[in-house]
Scaffold this motif. Structure first.
Motif, PDB file in Angstrom:
ATOM      1  N   LEU A  70      35.135  58.383  45.982  1.00  0.00           N
ATOM      2  CA  LEU A  70      36.567  58.146  46.175  1.00  0.00           C
ATOM      3  C   LEU A  70      37.057  56.971  45.319  1.00  0.00           C
ATOM      4  CD1 LEU A  70      36.930  58.667  50.040  1.00  0.00           C
ATOM      5  CD2 LEU A  70      37.610  60.229  48.192  1.00  0.00           C
ATOM      6  N   ALA A  71      36.233  55.937  45.228  1.00  0.00           N
ATOM      7  CA  ALA A  71      36.617  54.774  44.415  1.00  0.00           C
ATOM      8  C   ALA A  71      36.724  55.153  42.941  1.00  0.00           C
ATOM      9  CB  ALA A  71      35.595  53.656  44.605  1.00  0.00           C
ATOM     10  N   ILE A  72      35.771  55.950  42.472  1.00  0.00           N
ATOM     11  CA  ILE A  72      35.820  56.391  41.067  1.00  0.00           C
ATOM     12  C   ILE A  72      37.035  57.271  40.826  1.00  0.00           C
ATOM     13  CG2 ILE A  72      34.637  57.768  39.321  1.00  0.00           C
ATOM     14  CD1 ILE A  72      31.997  56.810  40.503  1.00  0.00           C
ATOM     15  N   ALA A  73      37.353  58.169  41.784  1.00  0.00           N
ATOM     16  CA  ALA A  73      38.526  59.040  41.639  1.00  0.00           C
ATOM     17  C   ALA A  73      39.812  58.223  41.601  1.00  0.00           C
ATOM     18  CB  ALA A  73      38.562  60.054  42.783  1.00  0.00           C
ATOM     19  N   GLY A  74      39.911  57.234  42.492  1.00  0.00           N
ATOM     20  CA  GLY A  74      41.092  56.376  42.485  1.00  0.00           C
ATOM     21  C   GLY A  74      41.217  55.594  41.192  1.00  0.00           C
ATOM     22  N   PHE A  75      40.096  55.103  40.702  1.00  0.00           N
ATOM     23  CA  PHE A  75      40.110  54.372  39.431  1.00  0.00           C
ATOM     24  C   PHE A  75      40.574  55.265  38.290  1.00  0.00           C
ATOM     25  CE2 PHE A  75      37.704  53.614  35.516  1.00  0.00           C
ATOM     26  CZ  PHE A  75      38.217  52.374  35.153  1.00  0.00           C
ATOM     27  N   CYS A  76      40.062  56.487  38.242  1.00  0.00           N
ATOM     28  CA  CYS A  76      40.450  57.407  37.157  1.00  0.00           C
ATOM     29  C   CYS A  76      41.927  57.760  37.233  1.00  0.00           C
ATOM     30  CB  CYS A  76      39.591  58.676  37.228  1.00  0.00           C
ATOM     31  SG  CYS A  76      37.833  58.410  36.869  1.00  0.00           S
ATOM     32  N   TYR A  77      42.457  57.954  38.446  1.00  0.00           N
ATOM     33  CA  TYR A  77      43.871  58.321  38.588  1.00  0.00           C
ATOM     34  C   TYR A  77      44.783  57.178  38.135  1.00  0.00           C
ATOM     35  CZ  TYR A  77      48.299  59.511  40.792  1.00  0.00           C
ATOM     36  OH  TYR A  77      49.623  59.773  41.016  1.00  0.00           O
ATOM     37  N   ILE A  78      44.509  55.982  38.620  1.00  0.00           N
ATOM     38  CA  ILE A  78      45.357  54.836  38.246  1.00  0.00           C
ATOM     39  C   ILE A  78      45.253  54.552  36.754  1.00  0.00           C
ATOM     40  CG2 ILE A  78      45.758  52.383  38.618  1.00  0.00           C
ATOM     41  CD1 ILE A  78      46.628  54.136  40.926  1.00  0.00           C
ATOM     42  N   THR A  79      44.063  54.671  36.200  1.00  0.00           N
ATOM     43  CA  THR A  79      43.892  54.439  34.765  1.00  0.00           C
ATOM     44  C   THR A  79      44.652  55.473  33.941  1.00  0.00           C
ATOM     45  OG1 THR A  79      41.710  53.464  35.155  1.00  0.00           O
ATOM     46  CG2 THR A  79      42.201  54.203  32.914  1.00  0.00           C
ATOM     47  N   ALA A  80      44.626  56.746  34.392  1.00  0.00           N
ATOM     48  CA  ALA A  80      45.385  57.793  33.701  1.00  0.00           C
ATOM     49  C   ALA A  80      46.879  57.486  33.718  1.00  0.00           C
ATOM     50  CB  ALA A  80      45.107  59.149  34.337  1.00  0.00           C
ATOM     51  N   GLY A 442      40.798  46.409  33.706  1.00  0.00           N
ATOM     52  CA  GLY A 442      39.915  45.396  34.284  1.00  0.00           C
ATOM     53  C   GLY A 442      40.209  45.149  35.748  1.00  0.00           C
ATOM     54  N   GLY A 443      41.495  45.075  36.098  1.00  0.00           N
ATOM     55  CA  GLY A 443      41.844  44.884  37.510  1.00  0.00           C
ATOM     56  C   GLY A 443      41.466  46.074  38.370  1.00  0.00           C
ATOM     57  N   ASN A 444      41.639  47.281  37.833  1.00  0.00           N
ATOM     58  CA  ASN A 444      41.312  48.486  38.595  1.00  0.00           C
ATOM     59  C   ASN A 444      39.804  48.623  38.830  1.00  0.00           C
ATOM     60  OD1 ASN A 444      44.003  49.235  38.755  1.00  0.00           O
ATOM     61  ND2 ASN A 444      43.919  50.432  36.862  1.00  0.00           N
ATOM     62  N   THR A 445      39.016  48.264  37.839  1.00  0.00           N
ATOM     63  CA  THR A 445      37.556  48.322  38.038  1.00  0.00           C
ATOM     64  C   THR A 445      37.122  47.337  39.108  1.00  0.00           C
ATOM     65  OG1 THR A 445      37.275  46.755  36.204  1.00  0.00           O
ATOM     66  CG2 THR A 445      37.065  49.098  35.695  1.00  0.00           C
ATOM     67  N   GLY A 446      37.760  46.160  39.144  1.00  0.00           N
ATOM     68  CA  GLY A 446      37.430  45.207  40.194  1.00  0.00           C
ATOM     69  C   GLY A 446      37.882  45.666  41.557  1.00  0.00           C
ATOM     70  N   LEU A 447      39.072  46.310  41.631  1.00  0.00           N
ATOM     71  CA  LEU A 447      39.617  46.749  42.912  1.00  0.00           C
ATOM     72  C   LEU A 447      38.872  47.957  43.471  1.00  0.00           C
ATOM     73  CD1 LEU A 447      41.827  46.700  45.108  1.00  0.00           C
ATOM     74  CD2 LEU A 447      43.217  48.145  43.586  1.00  0.00           C
ATOM     75  N   PHE A 448      38.636  48.968  42.644  1.00  0.00           N
ATOM     76  CA  PHE A 448      38.059  50.213  43.131  1.00  0.00           C
ATOM     77  C   PHE A 448      36.533  50.227  43.084  1.00  0.00           C
ATOM     78  CE2 PHE A 448      42.357  51.490  42.018  1.00  0.00           C
ATOM     79  CZ  PHE A 448      42.715  52.267  43.109  1.00  0.00           C
ATOM     80  N   LEU A 449      35.954  49.578  42.077  1.00  0.00           N
ATOM     81  CA  LEU A 449      34.508  49.698  41.868  1.00  0.00           C
ATOM     82  C   LEU A 449      33.763  48.392  42.070  1.00  0.00           C
ATOM     83  CD1 LEU A 449      34.609  51.896  38.636  1.00  0.00           C
ATOM     84  CD2 LEU A 449      34.523  52.658  41.012  1.00  0.00           C
ATOM     85  N   GLY A 450      34.478  47.290  42.196  1.00  0.00           N
ATOM     86  CA  GLY A 450      33.809  46.002  42.315  1.00  0.00           C
ATOM     87  C   GLY A 450      33.074  45.602  41.060  1.00  0.00           C
ATOM     88  N   PHE A 451      33.545  46.097  39.931  1.00  0.00           N
ATOM     89  CA  PHE A 451      32.859  45.849  38.666  1.00  0.00           C
ATOM     90  C   PHE A 451      33.352  44.561  38.026  1.00  0.00           C
ATOM     91  CE2 PHE A 451      31.158  50.136  36.950  1.00  0.00           C
ATOM     92  CZ  PHE A 451      30.413  50.284  38.104  1.00  0.00           C
ATOM     93  N   THR A 452      32.435  43.898  37.347  1.00  0.00           N
ATOM     94  CA  THR A 452      32.764  42.852  36.390  1.00  0.00           C
ATOM     95  C   THR A 452      32.183  43.278  35.047  1.00  0.00           C
ATOM     96  OG1 THR A 452      30.739  41.603  36.799  1.00  0.00           O
ATOM     97  CG2 THR A 452      32.645  41.095  38.214  1.00  0.00           C
ATOM     98  N   LEU A 453      32.383  42.498  34.043  1.00  0.00           N
ATOM     99  CA  LEU A 453      31.798  42.833  32.745  1.00  0.00           C
ATOM    100  C   LEU A 453      30.275  42.851  32.823  1.00  0.00           C
ATOM    101  CD1 LEU A 453      34.061  40.847  30.235  1.00  0.00           C
ATOM    102  CD2 LEU A 453      33.971  43.326  30.596  1.00  0.00           C
ATOM    103  N   LEU A 454      29.706  41.928  33.621  1.00  0.00           N
ATOM    104  CA  LEU A 454      28.255  41.899  33.762  1.00  0.00           C
ATOM    105  C   LEU A 454      27.750  43.150  34.471  1.00  0.00           C
ATOM    106  CD1 LEU A 454      27.724  38.154  34.773  1.00  0.00           C
ATOM    107  CD2 LEU A 454      27.440  39.208  32.522  1.00  0.00           C
TER     108      LEU A 454
END
Length: 486
Positions: A70-80, A442-454
């Motif tokens: 679900l987090a990946i789907a939300g990230f893809c939608y907002i990024t699109a 960058g903000g969406n990856t942090g919000l939906f996936l908890g990702f940082t560059l590392l």
């Protein structure tokens, strides 16, 4: 003894090698992938991975797997959505107001709507045509060439040939405008004052395709532009104009057209201006608007700067600077020249080939010119300047009383002035840029996936490792040997 021990050592090494090969053969791709994922779960900063790959509960694994999907789907939608916004090239405009102590007064051009003087036509009158009949025939000539449903200008050409054969009058468009029209429109002015001072000497005659006009504060007559330090009628231009007693209108309109424009731009009475009828007065209040386009990416391609020097690409231009009005005029003149294969050199002089070699338009070309003028569709690619000065106009009019004198019905009053010295500054910028997209991603990856560059680097290495396990046999073998040595 030593030989026996050496033989035993060699035998053990062979056994170890055989065991390694057996382990490598027995280990499946799935086992290696699970091992790598377990290791990723132990060391990764991706918190969900710990629960996903280390939990012994199948329910927890399924739950966390669903959350990740679900987090990946939300990230893809907002990024699109963000990418789509970037493709639309949105812009934003900020408006500020600045009070000025003085402002440059614009050029003001006045053109008569009824430009034919029937008294001039008497030189071409005969027993068949008197001057008014000839004027009526000329009016029919323009009406015949106008509507686009007229068959290939046959009616217009028939009228033109009839007038020429019966009067000997060369009815070329230039002759009609410059010879039959009033050659001295300034002579119609009863009063011209600017800030209370006589301004007749600041007027210049301008030839346009809509007739002979006059311009106040133009480049040719006024070296330095007039400036104002106050507002209202007393600090602006005041004109009183009388209409000629013997004038005739080709379009059944009587009065004057007032065009307010920059000094480095030509007037375009055929498409711009404010009309004032006979027996009326017109007040034109102005506020200066400065527009600046400061876009760094896509929208910046829609405007030009002085450094681009696009005026060098214009075919018909007497101005060194560029303006959209100049470009539109050039487009219109070029269209007429291409359609009629002639140039009205009395109005505009071509500076580029092949138009410099074209003939001057004559009586045989007037029907083509009239038809082209009436059917012309503005499809010109004329970008705006990145920095322009324009004015918003507020108009009001009043009708003169017939008791004000015998000529009140033929008089026109025109007042042009600044309503305010406050300049409106409009600045247009990109509201969404590629840098905005990168920031949103960058903000969406942090919000939906908890990702940082590392974390993204860790995931990238995991993906590369999984691809290596599946596709590179030699890499698998080295990986197995490394595990055995441990």
């Amino acid at each position: 003894m030593d030989l026996e021990m050496s033989t035993k050592s060699t035998s053990k090494l062979q056994q170890l090698n055989n065991a390694s090969e057996n382990v490598d053969a027995a280990r499946t791709n799935k086992e290696r992938a699970v091992h790598r994922l377990d290791k990723f779960g132990d060391n990764s900063s991706f918190s969900a991975a710990v629960y996903e790959f280390k939990s012994k509960s199948i329910i927890k694994r399924l739950l966390w797997g669903l959350i990740v999907i679900l987090a990946i789907a939300g990230f893809c939608y907002i990024t699109a959505q963000s990418i789509n916004m970037l493709i639309e090239e949105p812009i934003s405009t900020s408006i500020t107001e600045m009070r000025q102590r003085e402002l440059e007064f614009p050029a003001v051009t006045v053109c008569s709507l009824s430009f034919l003087d029937t008294t001039v036509l008497k030189d071409f009158s005969n027993e068949q045509y008197n001057n008014e009949d000839l004027a009526n025939r000329l009016a029919n000539l323009f009406a015949a060439g106008g509507p686009p449903n007229v068959p290939p200008l046959t009616e217009c050409i028939s009228i033109a040939n009839e007038i020429t054969s019966n009067t000997g009058f060369d009815i070329g468009f230039g002759n009609l405008i410059l010879d039959v029209a009033k050659n001295d429109p300034i002579g119609l002015i009863e009063q011209c004052s600017f800030q209370g001072n006589n301004c007749t000497n600041d007027l210049e005659i301008v030839n346009t395709i809509s007739g002979v006009c006059f311009t106040f504060n133009g480049l040719k007559k006024t070296a330095k532009p007039h400036k104002v330090q106050g507002t209202g009628v007393l600090n602006g231009l005041r004109l009183q104009i009388r209409n000629g007693d013997q004038e005739f209108s080709l379009n059944s309109n009587y009065g004057f057209n007032v065009i307010v424009h920059n000094r480095d731009e030509p007037p375009r009475p055929e498409s711009e201006g404010v009309v004032v009828g006979l027996g009326s007065s017109l007040n034109v209040g102005m506020q200066q608007v400065t527009s600046a386009v400061k876009t760094q990416f896509y929208s910046g391609q829609d405007c030009v700067t002085n450094l681009d020097n696009p005026s060098n690409n214009l075919t018909f231009s007497e101005y060194s600077s560029y303006s959209r009005s100049l470009c539109l005029n050039d487009c219109f003149y070029t269209h007429i020249a291409n359609e009629c294969q002639c140039v009205e050199k009395k109005f505009y002089t071509p500076v580029r080939s092949p138009y410099t070699e074209m003939k001057d338009c004559g009586s045989t070309d007037i029907c083509c010119e009239v038809y082209t003028f009436e059917t012309f569709k503005d499809s010109c690619n004329c970008p705006l300047k990145c920095e322009t000065i324009d004015r918003t106009l507020t108009t009001s009019s009043a009708t003169h009383s017939l008791n004000n004198g015998p000529n009140a019905g033929s008089m026109v009053g025109i007042n042009v002035y600044y309503e305010s010295l406050v300049t409106e500054v409009r600045e247009t910028t990109d509201s969404y840029t590629p840098w905005s997209l990168i920031s949103d991603i960058g903000g969406n990856t942090g919000l939906f996936l908890g990702f940082t560059l590392l974390t993204m680097g860790e995931v990238l290495l995991l993906v590369l490792g999984l691809c290596t396990d599946c596709c590179c046999f030699s890499c698998k073998k080295r990986w197995n040997r490394k595990q055995l040595t441990v």
